[in-house]
Design an enzyme around this catalytic site. Structure first.
Site, PDB file in Angstrom:
ATOM      1  N   ASP A  43     -84.437  13.607 -38.880  1.00 44.22           N
ATOM      2  CA  ASP A  43     -83.707  13.296 -38.410  1.00 44.22           C
ATOM      3  C   ASP A  43     -84.190  11.109 -37.802  1.00 44.22           C
ATOM      4  O   ASP A  43     -85.604  11.361 -36.656  1.00 44.22           O
ATOM      5  CB  ASP A  43     -83.106  13.364 -36.797  1.00 44.22           C
ATOM      6  CG  ASP A  43     -81.985  12.639 -36.484  1.00 44.22           C
ATOM      7  OD1 ASP A  43     -82.230  11.504 -36.798  1.00 44.22           O
ATOM      8  OD2 ASP A  43     -81.013  13.449 -36.094  1.00 44.22           O
ATOM      9  N   ASP A  75     -79.446   7.954 -41.445  1.00 44.66           N
ATOM     10  CA  ASP A  75     -80.704   8.061 -40.674  1.00 44.66           C
ATOM     11  C   ASP A  75     -81.036   9.613 -41.036  1.00 44.66           C
ATOM     12  O   ASP A  75     -81.578  10.138 -40.020  1.00 44.66           O
ATOM     13  CB  ASP A  75     -80.721   7.753 -39.235  1.00 44.66           C
ATOM     14  CG  ASP A  75     -79.714   7.889 -38.765  1.00 44.66           C
ATOM     15  OD1 ASP A  75     -78.889   9.049 -39.216  1.00 44.66           O
ATOM     16  OD2 ASP A  75     -79.830   7.952 -37.223  1.00 44.66           O
ATOM     17  N   GLU A  76     -80.244  10.659 -41.736  1.00 47.82           N
ATOM     18  CA  GLU A  76     -80.592  12.076 -41.385  1.00 47.82           C
ATOM     19  C   GLU A  76     -80.503  12.608 -42.571  1.00 47.82           C
ATOM     20  O   GLU A  76     -79.736  12.266 -43.510  1.00 47.82           O
ATOM     21  CB  GLU A  76     -79.740  12.555 -40.812  1.00 47.82           C
ATOM     22  CG  GLU A  76     -79.122  12.668 -39.410  1.00 47.82           C
ATOM     23  CD  GLU A  76     -78.164  13.233 -38.382  1.00 47.82           C
ATOM     24  OE1 GLU A  76     -77.709  14.394 -38.888  1.00 47.82           O
ATOM     25  OE2 GLU A  76     -76.666  12.590 -38.111  1.00 47.82           O
TER      26      GLU A  76
END
Length: 391
Positions: free
Chosen positions: A8, A102-103
């Site tokens: 993350d 974003d993960e």
DNA sequence: TCTGGGGTCCTAGGACCC
DNA sequence: TCTGGGGTCCTAGGACCC
């Protein structure tokens, strides 16, 4: 047993803006519009120390932190950085799932099985992401995706948390029910009314098949029960699924009543939707008009086209028809159109996409990405696109 | 100066058919 | 005098996530 890692990126949009403008480093910044309906999408850790958080109206954020620097979104740039992030992860394991911009979920079973010191290996990856891309991240390692996600949330920024199945009672059960991924701000208070204040309380009632709990949660009960017992998916989805809908919406500059007042906004929403659908090479049969009233309630009406389309005029006319039929008397603050029941149009000549993937995959260094982004910002074609979007 | 925008999935209720 | 009932498809709304 599978080893799943969830990665993350910490305060991703804020970190990305600091890379573009290093003078922002160490300062309280937030990404979002300053205007009437602006909200914070990401705050730097310096800003979070003042109580600034995502979802907060920007005026409130400014009240909480008078020195706050508000920065507008640059989504195309974030997507370019995000691509570099995923490329870097894929060097370690090809089994990578894009969980969001974003993960990532990564199947680390194979790479870690060959390592004497798996923790050091993950730390190395974390530090090289920080060094090469300038992006900090938190990592969670566990036998399932849900546990890995919960693990990466435990320590931020730059955390590394490992949860084995046997750690669930000691690590996961004491957490407040609000931290349960999949239970949000509507369900959490209802669960608390049932006497459930921690994930452990939930597990206990779930394992007893508490009827009130089952009634409250519906189908999700079975998934959630499995998760807290160490079950659930550990499968990495390599391919991004085909989109099921494409939507564009906008909050109006002021509340409007009657079609004439929303005409130009609805027109630009239809134009933008058409552009996006064409870029994705999708046509659709379903056109849903969405409005938000002044009490923030969402309403929608759907129409069906005879022929699939992504034509701006067709989308606009259908939206106009629905608006005049159902919402002409309502005071509205947002209008949106969503295209659904998507199909692939007949093969056309290959159209250049706005961002050529090959081109930025070659560029590993953040600096190059930023230069490229800035160059494109100044380019006439992009100017034209944003002009079109404004109309 | 109150509260974005992009999605996915689930549910309840109505229409319709046999 | 009472409301068949099951299956499917569709729509609108809502919960959740980033």
């Amino acid at each position: 047993m599978a080893i799943i890692m969830h990665v993350d990126l910490n305060a991703f949009f804020a970190a990305a803006e600091v890379l573009r403008d290093p003078s922002l480093k160490g300062k309280p910044i937030a990404i979002g519009h300053a205007g009437r309906s602006g909200i914070v999408s990401t705050a730097s850790y310096e800003a979070r120390a003042y109580g600034v958080h995502s979802g907060q109206p920007t005026f409130q954020a400014l009240k909480a932190c008078p020195n706050l620097i508000l920065v507008d979104h640059h989504f195309d740039y974030y997507h370019m950085l995000s691509n570099s992030f995923f490329s870097k992860i894929k060097e370690v394991s090809p089994l990578v799932e894009m969980a969001s911009i974003d993960e990532a979920f990564v199947d680390m079973t194979k790479p870690l099985s060959q390592e004497k010191d798996p923790i050091a290996f993950c730390r190395n990856l974390q530090f090289s992401l920080k060094e090469e891309l300038g992006l900090g991240c938190s990592m969670g390692i566990a036998p399932t995706k849900w546990l890995a996600k919960m693990a990466s949330d435990l320590k931020k920024p730059m955390g590394l948390t490992i949860i084995r199945k046997k750690d669930i009672p000691s690590v996961i059960y004491p957490l407040p029910i609000e931290s349960f991924w999949g239970i949000g701000k509507k369900s959490a208070p209802r669960l608390r009314e049932l006497g459930i204040s921690t994930i452990g309380d939930f597990a206990k009632k779930a394992n007893a098949d508490d009827p009130a709990l089952m009634e409250l949660m519906g189908k999700f009960f079975y998934t959630a029960k499995s998760w807290v017992n160490g079950g659930g998916s550990n499968q990495i989805e390599l391919e991004a699924p085909d989109p099921k809908s494409i939507g564009v919406s906008t909050t109006l500059g002021h509340d409007c009543q009657g079609f004439a007042e929303v005409y130009s906004s609805l027109r630009s929403v239809a134009d933008e939707l058409s552009l996006r659908a064409k870029r994705e090479r999708k046509e659709g049969y379903g056109v849903t008009l969405q409005v938000k009233d002044t009490q923030f309630r969402l309403h929608s009406k759907r129409g069906t086209l005879v022929h699939s389309s992504n034509d701006a005029d067709t989308l606009f006319e259908e939206a106009r028809r629905l608006y005049e039929a159902y919402f002409n008397d309502m005071e509205v603050r947002l209008v949106g159109i969503t295209l659904e029941k998507l199909v692939d149009p007949k093969k056309e000549e290959v159209q250049m996409s706005l961002w050529n993937y090959q081109e930025y995959e070659k560029m590993d260094k953040t600096k190059l990405l930023i230069e490229e982004f800035n160059r494109r910002l100044d380019s006439p074609s992009l100017m034209r696109l944003s002009e079109v979007a404004k109309k």
